[in-house]
Write a protein that holds these residues in place. Structure first.
Motif, short mmCIF file in Angstrom:
data_model
loop_
_atom_site.label_atom_id
_atom_site.label_comp_id
_atom_site.label_asym_id
_atom_site.label_seq_id
_atom_site.Cartn_x
_atom_site.Cartn_y
_atom_site.Cartn_z
N GLN A 242 23.92 -47.17 9.70
CA GLN A 242 23.39 -47.97 10.49
C GLN A 242 24.03 -47.76 11.90
O GLN A 242 25.06 -48.09 12.16
CB GLN A 242 22.87 -49.03 10.54
CG GLN A 242 22.11 -49.88 9.29
CD GLN A 242 21.04 -49.14 10.29
OE1 GLN A 242 20.73 -49.35 11.45
NE2 GLN A 242 20.04 -47.93 9.84
N ILE A 244 25.49 -45.49 15.34
CA ILE A 244 24.72 -44.64 16.34
C ILE A 244 25.73 -43.58 16.46
O ILE A 244 26.50 -42.95 16.96
CB ILE A 244 25.15 -45.50 17.53
CG1 ILE A 244 24.66 -47.14 17.67
CG2 ILE A 244 24.26 -44.39 18.97
CD1 ILE A 244 22.86 -47.38 17.00
N GLU A 246 25.08 -39.79 19.06
CA GLU A 246 24.73 -39.28 20.63
C GLU A 246 24.76 -37.42 20.55
O GLU A 246 25.98 -37.48 19.86
CB GLU A 246 24.86 -39.70 21.53
CG GLU A 246 24.50 -39.44 22.47
CD GLU A 246 24.77 -39.92 24.04
OE1 GLU A 246 24.91 -41.03 24.68
OE2 GLU A 246 26.25 -39.81 24.10
N LEU A 255 20.45 -37.35 23.28
CA LEU A 255 19.60 -37.88 22.37
C LEU A 255 20.08 -39.06 21.64
O LEU A 255 21.07 -38.25 20.64
CB LEU A 255 19.15 -37.15 21.11
CG LEU A 255 18.10 -35.86 22.09
CD1 LEU A 255 18.16 -34.68 20.85
CD2 LEU A 255 16.87 -36.09 22.36
N ALA A 256 19.59 -40.66 21.02
CA ALA A 256 20.65 -41.63 20.43
C ALA A 256 19.76 -41.92 19.74
O ALA A 256 18.66 -42.75 19.64
CB ALA A 256 20.95 -42.23 21.76
N PHE A 257 20.39 -41.87 18.70
CA PHE A 257 19.58 -42.92 17.52
C PHE A 257 20.59 -43.53 16.19
O PHE A 257 22.05 -42.67 16.59
CB PHE A 257 18.17 -41.86 16.61
CG PHE A 257 18.71 -40.75 16.44
CD1 PHE A 257 19.06 -40.08 15.27
CD2 PHE A 257 18.92 -40.17 17.50
CE1 PHE A 257 19.95 -38.76 15.20
CE2 PHE A 257 19.60 -38.19 17.32
CZ PHE A 257 19.83 -38.17 16.25
N THR A 258 20.20 -43.94 15.70
CA THR A 258 20.87 -44.59 14.60
C THR A 258 21.40 -43.40 13.20
O THR A 258 19.80 -42.79 12.97
CB THR A 258 20.08 -45.45 14.09
OG1 THR A 258 18.83 -45.64 13.52
CG2 THR A 258 20.39 -47.40 14.69
N THR A 259 21.16 -43.59 12.36
CA THR A 259 21.91 -42.75 10.80
C THR A 259 21.23 -43.43 10.05
O THR A 259 20.65 -44.67 10.30
CB THR A 259 23.37 -42.85 10.57
OG1 THR A 259 23.72 -44.27 9.55
CG2 THR A 259 24.17 -42.33 11.67
N THR A 261 18.51 -42.12 9.23
CA THR A 261 17.08 -41.69 9.44
C THR A 261 16.79 -40.12 9.80
O THR A 261 18.11 -39.33 10.13
CB THR A 261 17.12 -42.29 11.13
OG1 THR A 261 18.05 -41.94 12.17
CG2 THR A 261 16.72 -43.91 10.87
N ARG A 263 15.13 -36.90 12.30
CA ARG A 263 14.56 -37.01 14.08
C ARG A 263 14.72 -35.57 13.85
O ARG A 263 15.51 -34.61 13.75
CB ARG A 263 15.66 -38.05 14.61
CG ARG A 263 15.73 -36.57 16.55
CD ARG A 263 14.79 -38.12 17.18
NE ARG A 263 14.51 -38.22 18.14
CZ ARG A 263 15.65 -39.28 19.17
NH1 ARG A 263 16.25 -40.38 18.74
NH2 ARG A 263 14.98 -38.68 20.59
#
Length: 315
Positions: A242, A244, A246, A255-259, A261, A263
């Protein structure tokens, strides 16, 4: 120093049957090569002709090695099946066998008919006549003997050939913001070629083949990629979980998202930041997602640790 101009392709030799192509691979197959990178060795007579033969065959060997590396990258990014990759490696083995039998210094020289068969083994592979890999770049330029006997290529002609392939690859990309990383990558490749090749050229305007393999390889892989092969499913993992992430590519929105996961992103070169409360922020540059399978892993370092942040790993 005069260029050794290879003889015309053997018109009487039929092209090998093409294999079915994977949906994510774009390959242009030519029926004939105007300038094959090998010559009819059975006709080589005298020191000058034998040296011309050696130069051309060394270029052919390097061309086969380049094609093998392109196939390896295609398999890694999923544009070739296992069966197609094995078939491609069989073509490589045949090409190298042809090179070994045709090169000067062999105790028994192939006669005209046998030499033609061996030449065809090389040309079929480097021209991607089985539909695997990318047609030869070296077949589009002259091979030149360097002062130390090395294979050299005209820098201007090579740069023009690479630029034409990159332009074709760019033309097949959708003109939308999502594919900006791919366009930026292709633009960057063209700039690198335009900067590197003149800088590597000698006073006659020729570059050593050995110095150009890396840039040719990158262009060849990009040239085979269709619109369907540019997206990659990026699997992001961090320890601990969890964080972050980018990702930033030239001319693209971050592009920003949590680990932990997945994408889908468009392949390209990215800078990245990985952060999590209580841990040191990871800053990285030039993350190559073009040749990656898509597993991105980061080991975070606690803020109170004397250790510096660790770079993330891409596979």
């Amino acid at each position: 120093m005069r260029p050794f101009l290879p003889l015309a392709a053997l018109a009487c030799l039929a092209a090998a049957p093409a294999l079915a192509q994977p949906a994510a691979s774009r390959v242009v197959v030519r029926d004939t090569l105007p300038r094959p990178v090998n010559i009819r060795v059975a006709e080589a007579d005298g020191a000058a002709a034998i040296e011309a033969q050696r130069i051309a065959l060394e270029a052919a060997r390097a061309d086969a090695e380049l094609q093998r590396r392109v196939l390896l990258h295609q398999r890694k990014i999923g544009t070739l099946t296992d069966a197609q990759y094995r078939e491609g490696l069989s073509g490589y083995d045949r090409a190298i066998d042809g090179y070994r039998q045709l090169r000067p210094g062999q105790r028994v020289r192939p006669d005209g008919a046998e030499a033609a068969v061996l030449e065809k083994q090389i040309i079929d592979f480097t021209a991607a006549r089985d539909g695997l890999g990318a047609p030869s770049v070296l077949a589009e330029v002259d091979t030149v003997r360097g002062d130390r006997g090395e294979v050299r290529l005209p820098a201007e002609a090579l740069q023009s050939s690479l630029a034409a392939r990159l332009e074709q690859a760019r033309a097949e990309l959708p003109d939308d913001a999502r594919h900006a990383p791919a366009r930026a990558y292709l633009d960057g490749l063209e700039r690198r070629a335009a900067e590197q090749l003149p800088a590597l050229a000698d006073a006659r305007g020729n570059v050593a083949l050995a110095d150009t393999v890396e840039i040719i390889e990158e262009v060849q892989v990009a040239y085979t990629m269709s619109m369907e092969s540019w997206p990659v499913m990026l699997r992001v993992r961090s320890i601990p979980e969890q964080a972050i992430v980018e990702l930033r590519a030239l001319a693209s929105a971050p592009l920003a998202f949590t680990t932990d996961t997945q994408r889908e992103v468009i392949r390209g070169w990215f800078d990245y930041t990985v952060s999590k409360a209580g841990y040191k922020t990871v800053e990285g540059k030039d993350l190559n997602l073009v040749w990656a399978e898509g597993l991105f892993t980061c080991q975070l370092v606690p803020e109170d640790s004397p250790q510096d942040p660790l770079p993330c790993n891409i596979e």
